[in-house]
Design an enzyme around this catalytic site. Sequence first.
Site, mmCIF file in Angstrom:
data_model
loop_
_atom_site.group_PDB
_atom_site.id
_atom_site.type_symbol
_atom_site.label_atom_id
_atom_site.label_comp_id
_atom_site.label_asym_id
_atom_site.label_seq_id
_atom_site.Cartn_x
_atom_site.Cartn_y
_atom_site.Cartn_z
ATOM 1 N N GLU A 107 -14.773 -13.700 22.924
ATOM 2 C CA GLU A 107 -16.180 -13.535 22.529
ATOM 3 C C GLU A 107 -17.028 -14.738 22.944
ATOM 4 O O GLU A 107 -18.194 -14.588 23.320
ATOM 5 C CB GLU A 107 -16.270 -13.296 21.020
ATOM 6 C CG GLU A 107 -15.712 -11.923 20.655
ATOM 7 C CD GLU A 107 -15.621 -11.720 19.170
ATOM 8 O OE1 GLU A 107 -16.531 -11.082 18.607
ATOM 9 O OE2 GLU A 107 -14.656 -12.207 18.552
ATOM 10 N N GLU A 127 -9.183 -7.734 17.414
ATOM 11 C CA GLU A 127 -9.357 -7.919 15.979
ATOM 12 C C GLU A 127 -8.993 -6.710 15.134
ATOM 13 O O GLU A 127 -8.530 -6.842 14.000
ATOM 14 C CB GLU A 127 -10.805 -8.316 15.662
ATOM 15 C CG GLU A 127 -11.194 -9.726 16.104
ATOM 16 C CD GLU A 127 -11.706 -9.821 17.530
ATOM 17 O OE1 GLU A 127 -11.448 -8.885 18.323
ATOM 18 O OE2 GLU A 127 -12.363 -10.827 17.852
HETATM 19 C C1 LIG Z 1 -13.650 -14.069 14.628
HETATM 20 C C2 LIG Z 1 -12.759 -13.463 15.623
HETATM 21 O O1 LIG Z 1 -13.388 -12.283 16.061
HETATM 22 C C3 LIG Z 1 -11.431 -13.152 15.014
HETATM 23 C C4 LIG Z 1 -10.255 -13.446 15.913
HETATM 24 O O2 LIG Z 1 -10.314 -14.159 16.865
HETATM 25 S S1 LIG Z 1 -8.772 -12.688 15.491
HETATM 26 C C5 LIG Z 1 -7.561 -13.397 16.534
HETATM 27 C C6 LIG Z 1 -7.440 -12.696 17.867
HETATM 28 N N1 LIG Z 1 -6.317 -13.265 18.559
HETATM 29 C C7 LIG Z 1 -5.207 -12.566 18.865
HETATM 30 O O3 LIG Z 1 -5.082 -11.375 18.644
HETATM 31 C C8 LIG Z 1 -4.068 -13.301 19.510
HETATM 32 C C9 LIG Z 1 -2.839 -13.273 18.633
HETATM 33 N N2 LIG Z 1 -1.731 -13.972 19.271
HETATM 34 C C10 LIG Z 1 -0.958 -13.345 20.209
HETATM 35 O O4 LIG Z 1 -1.125 -12.198 20.563
HETATM 36 C C11 LIG Z 1 0.191 -14.139 20.765
HETATM 37 O O5 LIG Z 1 0.411 -15.225 19.898
HETATM 38 C C12 LIG Z 1 -0.092 -14.676 22.184
HETATM 39 C C13 LIG Z 1 -0.005 -13.512 23.188
HETATM 40 C C14 LIG Z 1 -1.402 -15.357 22.272
HETATM 41 C C15 LIG Z 1 1.012 -15.707 22.553
HETATM 42 O O6 LIG Z 1 2.273 -15.104 22.408
HETATM 43 P P1 LIG Z 1 3.594 -16.021 22.414
HETATM 44 O O7 LIG Z 1 3.522 -16.961 23.550
HETATM 45 O O8 LIG Z 1 4.744 -15.077 22.314
HETATM 46 O O9 LIG Z 1 3.497 -16.925 21.122
HETATM 47 P P2 LIG Z 1 3.592 -16.497 19.593
HETATM 48 O O10 LIG Z 1 4.972 -16.741 19.112
HETATM 49 O O11 LIG Z 1 3.009 -15.160 19.373
HETATM 50 O O12 LIG Z 1 2.591 -17.564 18.959
HETATM 51 C C16 LIG Z 1 2.896 -18.957 18.931
HETATM 52 C C17 LIG Z 1 2.520 -19.484 17.570
HETATM 53 O O13 LIG Z 1 1.115 -19.363 17.391
HETATM 54 C C18 LIG Z 1 0.827 -18.617 16.205
HETATM 55 N N3 LIG Z 1 -0.373 -17.814 16.458
HETATM 56 C C19 LIG Z 1 -0.656 -17.084 17.550
HETATM 57 N N4 LIG Z 1 -1.897 -16.555 17.446
HETATM 58 C C20 LIG Z 1 -2.377 -16.948 16.254
HETATM 59 C C21 LIG Z 1 -3.612 -16.727 15.563
HETATM 60 N N5 LIG Z 1 -4.645 -16.044 16.105
HETATM 61 N N6 LIG Z 1 -3.765 -17.296 14.340
HETATM 62 C C22 LIG Z 1 -2.778 -18.041 13.795
HETATM 63 N N7 LIG Z 1 -1.594 -18.290 14.412
HETATM 64 C C23 LIG Z 1 -1.404 -17.755 15.623
HETATM 65 C C24 LIG Z 1 2.073 -17.752 15.986
HETATM 66 O O14 LIG Z 1 2.185 -17.362 14.641
HETATM 67 C C25 LIG Z 1 3.159 -18.689 16.419
HETATM 68 O O15 LIG Z 1 3.377 -19.606 15.361
HETATM 69 P P3 LIG Z 1 4.839 -20.225 15.097
HETATM 70 O O16 LIG Z 1 5.219 -20.946 16.365
HETATM 71 O O17 LIG Z 1 4.659 -21.093 13.921
HETATM 72 O O18 LIG Z 1 5.722 -19.039 14.845
#
Ligand SMILES: C[C@H](O)CC(=O)SCCNC(=O)CCNC(=O)[C@H](O)C(C)(C)COP(=O)(O)OP(=O)(O)OC[C@H]1O[C@@H](n2cnc3c(N)ncnc32)[C@H](O)[C@@H]1OP(=O)(O)O
Length: 701
Positions: A107, A127
Site C-alpha cells: 500500500e 489482509e
Molecule cells: C495495515 C495493513 O493493511 C495490514 C497489513 O499489512 S497485514 C500484513 C500483510 N502481510 C502479509 O500477509 C505477509 C505475511 N507473511 C508472509 O506471508 C510470509 O512471512 C513471507 C512470505 C513474507 C515470508 O515467508 P518465510 O520466508 O517463509 O518466513 P516466515 O516463517 O513466514 O516468517 C518469518 C518470521 O516473520 C514473522 N512474520 C512474517 N510476517 C509477519 C507479519 N506480517 N507480522 C508479524 N510477524 C510476521 C513470522 O511469524 C516468522 O516469525 P518467527 O521466525 O518468529 O517464526
Amino acid sequence: MVGEDGVAIITINNPPLNLLSMDVMISLKESIEEASSRDDVKAIVLTGRNGKFSAGFQLTTFGNKERIKSSRELGYMSIEVVTGIIEACRKPLVAAIEGPSFGGGLEIALACHARISTSTAQLGLTELQYGILPGFGGTQRLPRLVGLSKALEMILTSKRVNGNEAQLLGLVDVIVPSYELLSTAREWALDIQNCRRPWAVSLFRTDRLSPLSEARTICRSARDLVQKQSPNLIHLLLCIDVIEEGIVNGPLWGLWKEAEALQELRQSNTCRSLIHIFFAQRQIRKIPGITDKGLRTREINKIAIISAGVVGSMIASALILRKFHVILKEEDEVSLLNGIKLVEDNLHRWATIGKISSQMLENSITFLDGVVSYDHFKDVDLVIETTSDTLLKQQIFADLEAYCSQQCILACSTSNINVNLLGEKTKSSNRIVGLHFMSPAPGLPLLEIVYTEKTSPQVIVDLMGFSSKLGKTPVVLQSFTGIVNRMLCLYFQAALFLIDYGIDVYQIDQALTTFGMQFGPFRMIDLLGLGISAAQITQFVECFPGRSYNSILIPIMQENGCEGESNRKGFYVYDDQLQAAANKMISVYISRVRNRCDEVESRIMKFSAEEISEMVLFPVVNETYRIIGDGVSIRDSDLDVASLGMGFPAYRGGVVYWSNVLGHEYICSKLLAWSKMHSNFFEPCPYLAKQVNKTASKSQL
Ligand SMILES: C[C@H](O)CC(=O)SCCNC(=O)CCNC(=O)[C@H](O)C(C)(C)COP(=O)(O)OP(=O)(O)OC[C@H]1O[C@@H](n2cnc3c(N)ncnc32)[C@H](O)[C@@H]1OP(=O)(O)O
C-alpha cells in the site's frame, strides 16, 4: 542517503522482513519530510533493506481487544502518513520493489508516484486472509491502478502475484533485474522531476475505473459470490462496501470508511482466529531437537510408490503434478496398467473441474514411469508404500533395504498403523516414517509426517522440505499413528451415527458446511472415496474399539457399486463437471441398514442445524483432547493446524482454539448428556474432563 544525482534513498529497515509498525511509520514519515524539505534533494526512492521491500504491518497488532483510543489515530497512518506525506510529497517518490511487498508494504508502494520491480518480487494485498482489510488506502488505490474487477479479485482472495504479473496488471511500471533496481528507480524519479514521465497520483486516477452503473453491477456480483461461497465471512462484504464507497463518493470518503472498517474488524473473533492460525502455521515448523540442529535439507526428486491401487495412484497423481519423477511399482503388468489408468483418470477429473489446466495434465503425465520390479530403485530418494496389510508392509520394507540406497527414505502412507512395527524386519528403522497425504487431491493443505524415537532428524528435515515443495504444511508428530485421520474418522462416525438416528444425509452435510467445514462429512467421504474412507474407519475401529461407532452404511453402498466421486456415485451423484446432486438411492441403502440392524430401526430424532454440527464436531474435539492427552503433539496449536487438513475453517482458529472459545465445560456437558442418552461413543475423554476441573478450580480461586 542523498546521491550526487540529488536522489535520496530511503530504506525501510526492520529486518528480517522489514515489517511495519507505528515506530517504523513515524520514522518513514520523518525521513520523507526531511528529504522533501532539503534543497539538495530532487527526488526520492523508497526501498527495503536486504532485497525485501516490506512484508506489511506487524500482525501482532491486530486481533486484540484494545481499541485505538483517540480518533486522531484512527486512520492516522493511512490518511496523514501514506496519503498526506507520501502521496502528497512535493518531490517525486518512486518505489523500488524486491522480495515481499505485502499488505501495508504494498500500500505504501501504491501511494508512490511510480513503481519499479524485479520479476521475482511478490506483491499482494493479503489482509483479508487475516480477517481485516487493506488499511493504508489499498481499497482505494488498487482499483484505480488495475481496474475494479481485477482489484476485487486480488483483494477478496488475498492473491499474491509476482513482478511480471504485476506489470501486466498495471500495478508496477517496469520490471528490471535486481542489480538495476535502484539505478532505474533513481532515473525514473529524476525523469518525473524533469516532466519526462508522468507524476502519477494513484488515489485520483480514474482512467481504469468503470462507469458508475457498471461499477455498481460489478460490486453486486462480487457480493453475491461472497454470500454464496463464504457466508460466514462478513469482512469480505464490508471490504466490498468500502471499495464501492470510494468509487461512488470519492476516494477520500473511501479512505475514512476504510479506517472505520479496519477499526471494527481488527477486534473481531474472525481476525483473532485467523491470526492465531497464521502464527500456528509458523510455529508448527519448529521441532525442538530436530529443526534447531542446523541440518541442511536434502533434495527429494525421484519417488517410488509401491502398489498402484486407489491410494497409490492418488499420491502418484499429486506428485507428478508438482513435477516429481514418480515410479509406480506393481506386481504384474495388468495391475500396473490399471494403476496408470487410475492416475490418468484422476488427472482428467481434476482437469474437468478446472483444478488443473490441460497443459498441466499433459506435462505431468511425462513424469510418471511404471515398473514391475525393484530394479529401478537404486537412485530413488523416497519410497512410499501404500499396501494395506501390516505383514506385507514389513516384508516390503525388508525387501527395499536390498534395492534402495542407504539414504533413501522409506515411508508408509497408511495412517492408522503403528510406525514402530514397520521396520521390525529391517535395520532401517532410522529412515522409516509414516507419510499421510489426507486427500492428495489438489486443495487439502497438509502432509502429516509421523516419526518414532528411532527416526533420524535428517529424514524429518528432508521430508519437511519435500512437503514445502509440494505446497503443503507439514504436520510433524512423534507418534505411532497419524492424527488427522483420527479426527476425520470421528467426523465420519458421528455423522453416520446421526443417519442411524433418522437425520437426513444432506441435512447433516448442509449443517456442517453452514458451520464452515470445507466439505460436509458425506461429501468428504465421496471425495476420498468410499473404499479409502471405509478402510480408515475399519482401522480406527480396530485400534480404538471402545470409542467407535461402526455403521454398515458404507459397506452396503459399496456392495451397490458406490465408490464416491471417482465413479460419480456415492452419497451424491456427479455430472460431467463433477457437480454433486443428491443420490436418490440413499434412502434405499439406509433402509437396508435398518433391515439388517434391529438396533437402529426405532431411532428417529429431530435436531436443529446447530445441534447437528455440535453432535458431529464435539466427538472430533473429544478425540483431539485424547491426542493432547497422549502427548504426541508438541503444541496444542499444532492440532489447530492439523484440523485444517480435515477442512475445519481457519476463521474459527482450528479445533482446539474453537473449543477454548466455546468453553470446555459446555462441550463436556453436552458430550456427557449425549453419552447418557444415546451411546458411550460420546463419552468425554479423561483429558477433556480434566480441563473442565482445571477451569472450575481456577474460577473458585
Ligand atoms: C495495515 C495493513 O493493511 C495490514 C497489513 O499489512 S497485514 C500484513 C500483510 N502481510 C502479509 O500477509 C505477509 C505475511 N507473511 C508472509 O506471508 C510470509 O512471512 C513471507 C512470505 C513474507 C515470508 O515467508 P518465510 O520466508 O517463509 O518466513 P516466515 O516463517 O513466514 O516468517 C518469518 C518470521 O516473520 C514473522 N512474520 C512474517 N510476517 C509477519 C507479519 N506480517 N507480522 C508479524 N510477524 C510476521 C513470522 O511469524 C516468522 O516469525 P518467527 O521466525 O518468529 O517464526
